[in-house]
Design an enzyme around this catalytic site. Structure first.
Site, PDB file in Angstrom:
ATOM      1  N   ILE A  64      13.868  -5.112  -2.370  1.00  0.00           N
ATOM      2  CA  ILE A  64      14.242  -3.968  -3.207  1.00  0.00           C
ATOM      3  C   ILE A  64      14.843  -2.846  -2.353  1.00  0.00           C
ATOM      4  CG2 ILE A  64      13.348  -2.249  -4.859  1.00  0.00           C
ATOM      5  CD1 ILE A  64      13.090  -5.258  -5.721  1.00  0.00           C
ATOM      6  N   THR A  65      14.404  -2.744  -1.122  1.00  0.00           N
ATOM      7  CA  THR A  65      14.765  -1.644  -0.226  1.00  0.00           C
ATOM      8  C   THR A  65      16.266  -1.342  -0.198  1.00  0.00           C
ATOM      9  OG1 THR A  65      12.917  -2.305   1.159  1.00  0.00           O
ATOM     10  CG2 THR A  65      14.517  -0.777   2.137  1.00  0.00           C
ATOM     11  N   GLU A  66      16.570  -0.044  -0.283  1.00  0.00           N
ATOM     12  CA  GLU A  66      17.952   0.429  -0.250  1.00  0.00           C
ATOM     13  C   GLU A  66      18.215   1.097   1.094  1.00  0.00           C
ATOM     14  OE1 GLU A  66      18.626   3.234  -3.377  1.00  0.00           O
ATOM     15  OE2 GLU A  66      20.642   3.738  -2.697  1.00  0.00           O
ATOM     16  N   THR A  98       0.813  -1.216   0.000  1.00  0.00           N
ATOM     17  CA  THR A  98       0.000   0.000   0.000  1.00  0.00           C
ATOM     18  C   THR A  98       0.848   1.268   0.000  1.00  0.00           C
ATOM     19  OG1 THR A  98      -0.149  -0.171   2.404  1.00  0.00           O
ATOM     20  CG2 THR A  98      -1.986  -1.077   1.136  1.00  0.00           C
ATOM     21  N   GLY A  99       2.172   1.113   0.090  1.00  0.00           N
ATOM     22  CA  GLY A  99       3.046   2.283   0.045  1.00  0.00           C
ATOM     23  C   GLY A  99       3.147   2.820  -1.383  1.00  0.00           C
ATOM     24  N   HIS A 119      26.568   2.664  -4.608  1.00  0.00           N
ATOM     25  CA  HIS A 119      26.305   1.419  -3.898  1.00  0.00           C
ATOM     26  C   HIS A 119      27.205   1.340  -2.671  1.00  0.00           C
ATOM     27  CE1 HIS A 119      24.908  -0.683  -7.849  1.00  0.00           C
ATOM     28  NE2 HIS A 119      23.952   0.024  -7.291  1.00  0.00           N
ATOM     29  N   TYR A 135      19.654  -3.375 -16.895  1.00  0.00           N
ATOM     30  CA  TYR A 135      18.727  -3.041 -17.989  1.00  0.00           C
ATOM     31  C   TYR A 135      19.519  -2.777 -19.264  1.00  0.00           C
ATOM     32  CZ  TYR A 135      16.199  -1.700 -13.682  1.00  0.00           C
ATOM     33  OH  TYR A 135      15.682  -1.639 -12.416  1.00  0.00           O
ATOM     34  N   GLU A 189      31.161  -5.225 -10.217  1.00  0.00           N
ATOM     35  CA  GLU A 189      31.659  -3.864 -10.017  1.00  0.00           C
ATOM     36  C   GLU A 189      32.711  -3.878  -8.922  1.00  0.00           C
ATOM     37  OE1 GLU A 189      27.803  -2.090  -9.141  1.00  0.00           O
ATOM     38  OE2 GLU A 189      28.224  -2.102  -7.017  1.00  0.00           O
TER      39      GLU A 189
END
Lengths: 291, 387
Positions: A97-99, A17-18, A249, A161, A211
């Protein structure tokens, strides 16, 4: 076919719901993902977008919908708890997914997961997608993907991507694409995924994008040398990054020579990986590797 | 986030780790007073967020309050250049005055996160005072390690193992074990990314003491440590980086002249690498972030242009959550507010790329639109020879 997710995937979104959770849950649904439940404490009993039931707890959601993959969008301060909640509910696959989750919290989560069958992808990652099954568990733009037989593994989001777009433009489809995330401590590693792709009869080759920072690429090189018979195309970014500085990152920081891009490229090349000469050449390098 | 030595030592001291008697001065007069109180014999240490201060003349032993004042006067308000600061150096706004220690032996002690082992690790060595990277490269067997289980925490036996492993005198085993446990407590309680004591000394009177200390903090955990946030000294950071952090933009200043703006850290690094492959050098790393708004893009673009070193700009946007039309509007808005006339090469792909390119093409900014990274790098190279 694919690894990890397919047409049997039943997705649950934590934080549905966010703002972000809602936006991306809708994109997943549009792509064809079987989204069966949402979880937001305090919003149980409501129906999201007139389509998906929302529950207060993951446990409840699982018992009522048989959800078997969790996708996490909750804010950083609550994300470790969200991962543990889905793990405790017995969900076999979680993509976070949270960063910005504090490292010490992820260290504890990683230790807890070690003695648990649940697999975590991320955190701080784009998620994963299997185009052939119309199954998108994450924030990647679905339309650049096309079904096929190349697996993609990456520490980055938009660079993944970029790689996928190059592959698709050359008519090379993907079996599954997985972003493992840009944090120093994550769940699933390059090695775990290389093993799954090697064993997947529907995957012919793998793109691996690394990386600077840490030694994940060296571990991957070691594994490829010993166990991977399928062609692997590699790219390591951050050649121009200075030492000791965090490049966006949290994991992308050069400390010690093993963390440098040139050392990683060397290790991968020595393991037989086809190194893309530049970030624009991932697709063409794969085309050549496939012969 | 980094803090100064005097701040790090205050934290260590609060956790029971012995540090030299000291005082901090912001003016030469203060330095003189503190030296006076301490009996005249002190070490004056410039406070900057970088190592290599001793070699650069930032650490000096003096024998009188007058001398302390003179040395402080020579350091305060100056920029100290060490091998870690870059040629511009770092501003010295405070000096630490410490009671000099008579050193019998020096050790190294640190706590960091080992991403390979996926846990915190204690590192200790008898080769103290040296840079640990050098020890690791030349004599790795001299570094003792103890992995900490993050759920049960550091155990007393591990501290004893390290203390015995360092061949410490028998009467210092218990104090050393306690000190190691306390350093780990600092690391855990304050969410450090590095807690380092180098050197950890045995003084001539047989005491353990932290003679220099470095604490770095996990940026992602700062929100729950307001006391640590207050220690931030933005004067030690690049002003453009400070500005960027206020807008939630991830920015790192580099030495080249090609300003870059990209969405996503990995793609940003890939873009920088492409630039260097075309024999140019990036002026910065800039990740506008996944869900950037038009305002954030505009702020990021203004930041790029405000860097006098930037002679050409490369924008690389792979539209996903950030739509290309939003990025394009941000660029146009920022350009209209500034007078800068530098060539701008833009590569846009993904969500609403055509709308984005259309907005840029009609903006009158003379933007050079390209399709892939190789072409982008090539145009950047040509922009250099044209300007």
């Amino acid at each position: 076919m694919s690894i990890l997710v397919n047409e049997n995937t039943r997705l649950l979104v934590q934080g549905i719901t966010g703002r972000e959770g809602s936006f991306h849950a809708l994109r997943c649904l549009e792509y064809g993902t079987n989204l069966v439940a949402g979880v937001t404490p305090g919003r149980g009993g409501t129906v999201w977008e007139e389509k998906v039931p929302v529950f207060n707890t993951v446990k409840q959601a699982v018992s009522e919908t048989d959800a078997n993959v969790a996708l996490i969008f909750v804010p950083a301060a609550f994300a470790a708890d969200a991962i543990l909640e889905s793990t405790d509910a017995g969900i076999p696959l979680i993509a976070c997914i949270t960063e910005g989750i504090p490292v010490m919290e992820m260290v504890r989560v990683a230790k807890y997961l070690k003695n648990n069958p649940t697999r975590l992808i991320g955190p701080n990652c784009p998620g994963l997608i299997s185009p052939g099954s119309n199954c998108k568990i994450g924030i990647m733009p679905g339309n650049i993907h096309t079904p096929g037989r190349v697996g993609v593994i990456s520490r980055s989001g938009t660079l993944t991507y970029e790689a996928v777009n190059q592959l698709t433009a050359l008519g090379i489809g993907q079996s599954t694409c997985v972003g493992i995330g840009g944090d120093p401590i994550g769940g699933t590693s390059f090695v775990d995924l290389l093993q799954l792709f090697q064993d997947d009869p529907e995957t012919d080759a793998v793109v691996l994008i690394g990386e600077i920072g840490g030694t994940k690429e060296q571990e991957a090189a070691e594994y490829i040398r010993a166990h991977v018979t399928k062609p692997v195309v590699g790219l390591v970014v951050g050649i121009t990054a200075p030492a000791g500085r965090r490049m966006g990152h949290a994991g992308a920081i050069i400390t010690g020579s093993a963390a440098r891009a040139d050392e990683k490229v060397k290790a991968l090349r020595e393991a037989g990986v086809h190194i893309a000469p530049s970030p624009a050449d991932i697709g063409i390098t794969m085309k050549q590797a496939l012969g | 986030m980094k803090v100064h030595e005097y701040q790090a030592k205050a934290i260590l001291s609060a956790f029971g780790i012995p540090v030299p008697r000291s005082g901090v001065a912001a003016t030469p007069e203060e330095a003189r007073r503190i030296a006076q109180d301490m009996g005249g014999n002190v070490v004056v240490k410039a406070q900057i967020h970088a190592g290599g201060r001793g070699m650069a003349g930032g650490v000096k032993a003096v024998s009188s309050p007058q001398e302390a004042e003179t040395v402080a006067k020579g350091l305060l308000g100056q920029r100290l250049i060490t091998h870690q600061t870059g040629p511009e150096g770092a501003p010295v706004n405070r000096v630490l005055l410490e009671e000099p220690a008579q050193i019998a032996k020096e050790y190294y002690l640190a706590v960091i996160i080992d991403s390979g082992a996926r846990c915190p690790v204690i590192m200790a060595s008898e080769a103290g005072g040296m840079e640990i990277e050098e020890v690791a490269a030349t004599a790795p067997e001299k570094i003792l390690r103890a992995n900490v289980d993050p759920i049960i925490g550091l155990q007393p036996f591990q501290c004893r193992n390290l203390a015995y492993g360092l061949n410490l005198p028998a009467d210092l085993i218990r104090p050393a074990a306690a000190l190691i446990a306390n350093l780990y407590k600092v690391f855990e309680d304050k969410d450090c990314s590095l807690a380092e004591i180098n050197p950890l000394a045995i003084t001539s009177d047989g005491q353990l003491m932290a003679l220099d200390a470095k604490l770095n903090f996990d940026d992602d955990a700062l929100s729950r440590h307001p006391d640590i946030q207050e220690l931030r000294d933005t004067g030690q950071e690049d002003p453009l980086e400070v500005e960027a952090s206020e807008f939630g933009i991830s920015y790192v200043k580099l030495d080249g002249d090609v300003g870059c703006m990209v969405n996503g850290a990995g793609l940003a690094m890939a873009t920088m690498d492409s630039i260097s492959m075309a024999d140019a050098m990036p002026a910065n790393f800039l990740d506008v972030g996944g869900g950037a708004t038009e305002e954030q893009v505009a702020q990021a673009f203004k930041l790029l242009i405000s860097d006098p070193q930037v002679k050409r700009i490369l924008v690389n946007v792979f539209g996903g959550i950030l739509r290309c039309d939003v990025a394009a509007r941000g660029i146009v808005a920022a350009s209209q507010e500034t007078e800068a006339k530098v060539p701008i090469v833009v590569r846009m792909l993904g969500t609403n790329a055509d709308e984005g390119k259309d907005i840029l093409a009609k903006s009158g900014l003379g933007v050079i639109l390209v399709n892939d990274l190789n072409e982008a790098a090539l145009m950047i190279k040509q922009a250099a020879s044209a300007s």
